[in-house]
Write a protein that holds these residues in place. Structure first.
Motif, PDB file in Angstrom:
ATOM      1  N   THR A   1       1.976  -3.210   2.538  1.00  0.00           N
ATOM      2  CA  THR A   1       0.858  -2.423   3.055  1.00  0.00           C
ATOM      3  C   THR A   1       1.130  -0.929   2.928  1.00  0.00           C
ATOM      4  N   GLY A   2       2.305  -0.513   3.337  1.00  0.00           N
ATOM      5  CA  GLY A   2       2.661   0.885   3.179  1.00  0.00           C
ATOM      6  C   GLY A   2       2.827   1.284   1.729  1.00  0.00           C
ATOM      7  N   ALA A   3       3.222   0.327   0.874  1.00  0.00           N
ATOM      8  CA  ALA A   3       3.397   0.634  -0.542  1.00  0.00           C
ATOM      9  C   ALA A   3       2.082   1.026  -1.174  1.00  0.00           C
ATOM     10  N   PHE A   4       1.015   0.326  -0.824  1.00  0.00           N
ATOM     11  CA  PHE A   4      -0.298   0.655  -1.371  1.00  0.00           C
ATOM     12  C   PHE A   4      -0.711   2.079  -0.990  1.00  0.00           C
ATOM     13  N   ALA A   5      -0.550   2.418   0.278  1.00  0.00           N
ATOM     14  CA  ALA A   5      -0.960   3.744   0.736  1.00  0.00           C
ATOM     15  C   ALA A   5      -0.109   4.841   0.110  1.00  0.00           C
ATOM     16  N   LEU A   6       1.210   4.629   0.024  1.00  0.00           N
ATOM     17  CA  LEU A   6       2.082   5.634  -0.576  1.00  0.00           C
ATOM     18  C   LEU A   6       1.779   5.829  -2.054  1.00  0.00           C
TER      19      LEU A   6
ATOM     20  N   GLY B   1      -2.150   4.784 -12.511  1.00  0.00           N
ATOM     21  CA  GLY B   1      -2.504   4.279 -11.185  1.00  0.00           C
ATOM     22  C   GLY B   1      -3.350   3.014 -11.236  1.00  0.00           C
ATOM     23  N   LEU B   2      -4.275   2.962 -12.175  1.00  0.00           N
ATOM     24  CA  LEU B   2      -5.119   1.773 -12.278  1.00  0.00           C
ATOM     25  C   LEU B   2      -4.346   0.575 -12.806  1.00  0.00           C
ATOM     26  N   LEU B   3      -3.431   0.819 -13.737  1.00  0.00           N
ATOM     27  CA  LEU B   3      -2.596  -0.299 -14.213  1.00  0.00           C
ATOM     28  C   LEU B   3      -1.717  -0.841 -13.086  1.00  0.00           C
ATOM     29  N   LEU B   4      -1.235   0.046 -12.242  1.00  0.00           N
ATOM     30  CA  LEU B   4      -0.448  -0.405 -11.098  1.00  0.00           C
ATOM     31  C   LEU B   4      -1.314  -1.233 -10.148  1.00  0.00           C
ATOM     32  N   ALA B   5      -2.568  -0.815  -9.972  1.00  0.00           N
ATOM     33  CA  ALA B   5      -3.468  -1.587  -9.103  1.00  0.00           C
ATOM     34  C   ALA B   5      -3.762  -2.955  -9.694  1.00  0.00           C
ATOM     35  N   VAL B   6      -3.916  -3.017 -11.023  1.00  0.00           N
ATOM     36  CA  VAL B   6      -4.145  -4.313 -11.663  1.00  0.00           C
ATOM     37  C   VAL B   6      -2.916  -5.200 -11.535  1.00  0.00           C
ATOM     38  N   ARG B   7      -1.731  -4.614 -11.694  1.00  0.00           N
ATOM     39  CA  ARG B   7      -0.499  -5.408 -11.574  1.00  0.00           C
ATOM     40  C   ARG B   7      -0.343  -5.947 -10.160  1.00  0.00           C
ATOM     41  N   TRP B   8      -0.677  -5.143  -9.162  1.00  0.00           N
ATOM     42  CA  TRP B   8      -0.589  -5.587  -7.775  1.00  0.00           C
ATOM     43  C   TRP B   8      -1.824  -6.357  -7.337  1.00  0.00           C
ATOM     44  N   LYS B   9      -2.854  -6.426  -8.209  1.00  0.00           N
ATOM     45  CA  LYS B   9      -4.099  -7.142  -7.922  1.00  0.00           C
ATOM     46  C   LYS B   9      -4.747  -6.625  -6.642  1.00  0.00           C
ATOM     47  N   SER B  10      -4.885  -5.330  -6.589  1.00  0.00           N
ATOM     48  CA  SER B  10      -5.428  -4.682  -5.397  1.00  0.00           C
ATOM     49  C   SER B  10      -6.610  -3.813  -5.791  1.00  0.00           C
ATOM     50  N   SER B  11      -7.815  -4.278  -5.505  1.00  0.00           N
ATOM     51  CA  SER B  11      -8.992  -3.457  -5.754  1.00  0.00           C
ATOM     52  C   SER B  11      -9.038  -2.262  -4.808  1.00  0.00           C
ATOM     53  N   LEU B  12      -8.458  -2.427  -3.616  1.00  0.00           N
ATOM     54  CA  LEU B  12      -8.433  -1.320  -2.669  1.00  0.00           C
ATOM     55  C   LEU B  12      -7.591  -0.164  -3.192  1.00  0.00           C
TER      56      LEU B  12
END
Length: 648
Positions: A213-218, A256-267
């Motif tokens: 959770t903190g990883a996403f925000a950071l 940043g978007l590739l990291l979001a895709v890798r983590w599967k986080s639309s947020l």
């Protein structure tokens, strides 16, 4: 006498043997029934007991000694006939017993295989049937319930902390600029180091499930910091040229978007985009064409994510801000516009339309892509309002051609894509016409475009074209009623130049044409019923057609005979033409109720015009001619109509 008694005794002996045989058969049948019922074969003892009974023989009873008659007569010998049917019965019974035993053995094997196959759950070919349960609506989860779930508080705190941190970085940069702290280069380097540090901490925390959770925000905060640093280095300190800043911004956003895709986080993906969107205007100190360009970079960077993942929030967060920024940039630029602002607006519209088409081709019916397609032309059309006439026409015409081209290719597009592009293209074409033409030509061209669109709708079977034609006709008609063929044309006699009368004549022809074409095409496309079933739209169209026809006749009369004489002649012709039209409608409407109603209404309108207007406005021969001609036409119409009704 003795011969008869001997014969009867033999018959009785044979009858007794047959009765014994029948009893043995019944015993065997009972044994077989018990065997079938118990599901077991007869034992050897039962078989041994049945064996002696398989071939029963008639009992050999000693014959009583008969007294020898004095004269011995030869006694007839009754031969003992064998029983062949008894042997056949034995063979058939044995075959049946074997067949029953074989069938019973096969049945036992089948039951054993059935148990082995269906008693194992993992080998069951079909899932077990679930019991019927009535439908129960899923209860809505309130905000309080969401916040009360385990882990919701930590996620909320983490994201709020990230947003506050990012805002603090922005405020620190603004304060450092205002007070002259550090220098431009240390500020840029420090921002880059801070952003990379925050992103690295996010990657490290993501390795453990408890720290994700903190990883996403950071990570979101670090990426936003890097993007702001790139914008400051490009637009404020000019360390990088524009194309280099765009390239760096593109790399940061893609990372940043590739990291979001890798983590599967639309947020996370949405946060990356929104962080850049919110903070960019603060660094650029306003809405400028450069800001629009940066936001377009973010939008382009988010396209692969939109194609791979169905995340509407990312599509909206990346697609709408460039359009809004372009609108504000145009508003701040003011009248006269600028080349940079116009180019930014055109680029925002082009990128929005292109990306929306790409997404809708991959996922037809995507709501976010369709919304983006609908609003993408808005910045360009708004920017054209502040440009000079020639430049404005070029901008709006280019937008209209592109969108109408997409509409024409709508047969290869799915869903509402083609219709939305067509509607936006027609709006751009309307603005082009309004900008390019003025005076009487504007209303005539608009109404003529309405007729053309109605014919296009008839050819392509597209309702968007028909509704577009209706919109063009209504706007053109309102302008015509206000300037070209106002109602005062029928009541006031004034001298008008021939050019104005000719233009009004063309507008009247256009009104008459569109009043006939639109309802006819709508009826052919199934939107309108026949006049006998739906009188109201046809009656409205008829009134518009009469207005156009009346203006046409009056303008032609004034062109032929200027002044009062032409005015009077025109009204006489109008009154007579109304009566003739009523006659035609009544004759054609013998079997159609709607046409008869319209014809009778038109007769009443002609009579009212005679009494209320012609009687007061006309004088002399014009008044006499109007009444005589109208009366003769009505008499002829009444006589002809009566004959037609009587002949039915």
């Amino acid at each position: 006498m003795l011969f008869a008694m001997t014969t009867d005794g033999d018959v009785l002996l044979r009858l007794a043997g047959e009765i014994d045989d029948l009893g043995a058969r019944l015993a065997r049948v009972g044994t077989e029934l018990r065997t079938v019922q118990s599901g077991a074969e007869p034992t050897r003892e039962e078989a041994s007991e049945q064996a002696p009974q398989e071939q029963p023989a008639a009992p050999q009873q000693p014959r009583p000694e008969q007294p020898q008659p004095q004269q011995q007569q030869p006694q007839p010998q009754v031969p003992q006939q064998p029983y062949p049917q008894h042997a056949h019965y034995q063979q058939a019974t044995y075959a049946q017993a074997q067949a029953r035993a074989q069938a019973q053995q096969q049945w036992q094997q089948y039951q054993q295989q059935y148990r082995q196959h269906y008693q194992q759950p993992h080998q069951h070919p079909h899932p077990p049937q679930q019991p019927y349960r009535p439908y129960q609506p899923v209860p809505k989860v309130t905000l309080a319930e969401k916040l009360s779930k385990e882990g919701a508080g930590s996620r909320l705190l983490a994201w709020v902390g990230g947003a506050v941190t990012l805002l603090g970085i922005v405020l620190f940069l603004v304060l450092a600029i205002q007070r002259g702290w550090f220098g431009p280069l240390p500020r840029v380097i420090g921002g880059a180091v801070l952003g990379l540090t925050l992103a690295g901490l996010g990657l490290r925390l993501h390795r453990t499930p408890a720290g994700r959770t903190g990883a996403f925000a950071l990570a979101a905060t670090g990426i936003g910091t890097l993007y702001l640093d790139a914008i400051a280095a490009t637009t404020m300190y000019e360390y990088l040229p524009a194309y280099a800043g765009l390239a760096i911004g593109l790399l940061i956003a893609v990372g940043g978007l590739l990291l979001a895709v890798r983590w599967k986080s639309s947020l996370l993906a949405t946060a990356v985009v929104l962080g850049c969107v919110v903070c960019a205007p603060l660094i650029t100190q306003g809405f400028t064409p450069e800001l629009v360009a940066f936001l377009l970079v973010v939008q382009v960077a988010s396209t692969p994510v939109q194609l791979r993942q169905s995340w509407p929030s990312v599509a909206v967060a990346a697609g709408i801000p460039p359009l809004v920024a372009s609108v504000f940039s145009t508003a701040f630029t003011g009248l006269g516009g600028s080349t940079a602002n116009t180019a930014a607006a055109l680029a925002a519209g082009a990128v929005g339309v292109t990306l929306a088409l790409i997404v809708t081709i991959k996922r037809p019916g995507d709501a976010a892509a369709l919304a983006l397609l609908a609003v993408a032309p808005a910045p360009s059309l708004l920017a054209a309002l502040f440009l000079p006439k020639t430049q404005a026409v070029l901008v709006t015409a280019a937008v209209a051609l592109v969108l109408l081209g997409v509409w024409a290719a709508g047969q290869w597009l799915n869903g509402w894509t083609g219709d939305l592009a067509g509607a936006a293209g027609l709006l751009a074409a309307l603005q082009t016409t309004m900008t390019l033409f003025d005076g009487s030509a504007r209303s005539a061209i608009l109404i003529g475009e309405g007729v053309l669109l109605a014919l296009v709708a008839l050819w392509t079977k597209k309702h968007v074209a028909l509704f577009g034609g209706l919109g063009f006709a209504v706007i053109g008609g309102i302008i015509a009623l206000a300037f070209d063929v106002p109602p005062t044309l029928f009541f006031l006699i004034r001298n008008r130049p021939d050019a104005d009368l000719a233009a009004a004549l063309l507008v009247a022809v256009a009104i008459l044409a569109v009043s006939i074409t639109l309802p006819w095409v709508a009826h052919r496309l199934g939107l309108f019923k026949a006049a006998s079933e739906n009188v109201v739209p046809w009656l409205f169209a008829g009134v518009c057609a009469l207005y156009g026809a009346g203006a046409l006749v009056l303008c032609a009369s004034l062109l032929a005979v200027p002044g009062r004489s032409g005015f009077l002649v025109g009204h006489v012709v109008i009154t007579v033409s109304w009566t003739v039209a009523a006659l035609v409608l009544l004759i054609r409407g013998i079997s159609v109720v709607g046409l008869r109603v319209i014809g009778l209404v038109l007769v009443g309108a002609a009579v009212l015009k005679l009494v209320l207007f012609d009687l007061a406005a006309l004088d002399g021969l014009a008044r006499v001619a109007a009444f005589l001609l109208a009366g003769l036409v009505l008499l002829g119409a009444g006589t002809r109509y009566a004959k037609l009704v009587a002949s039915r």
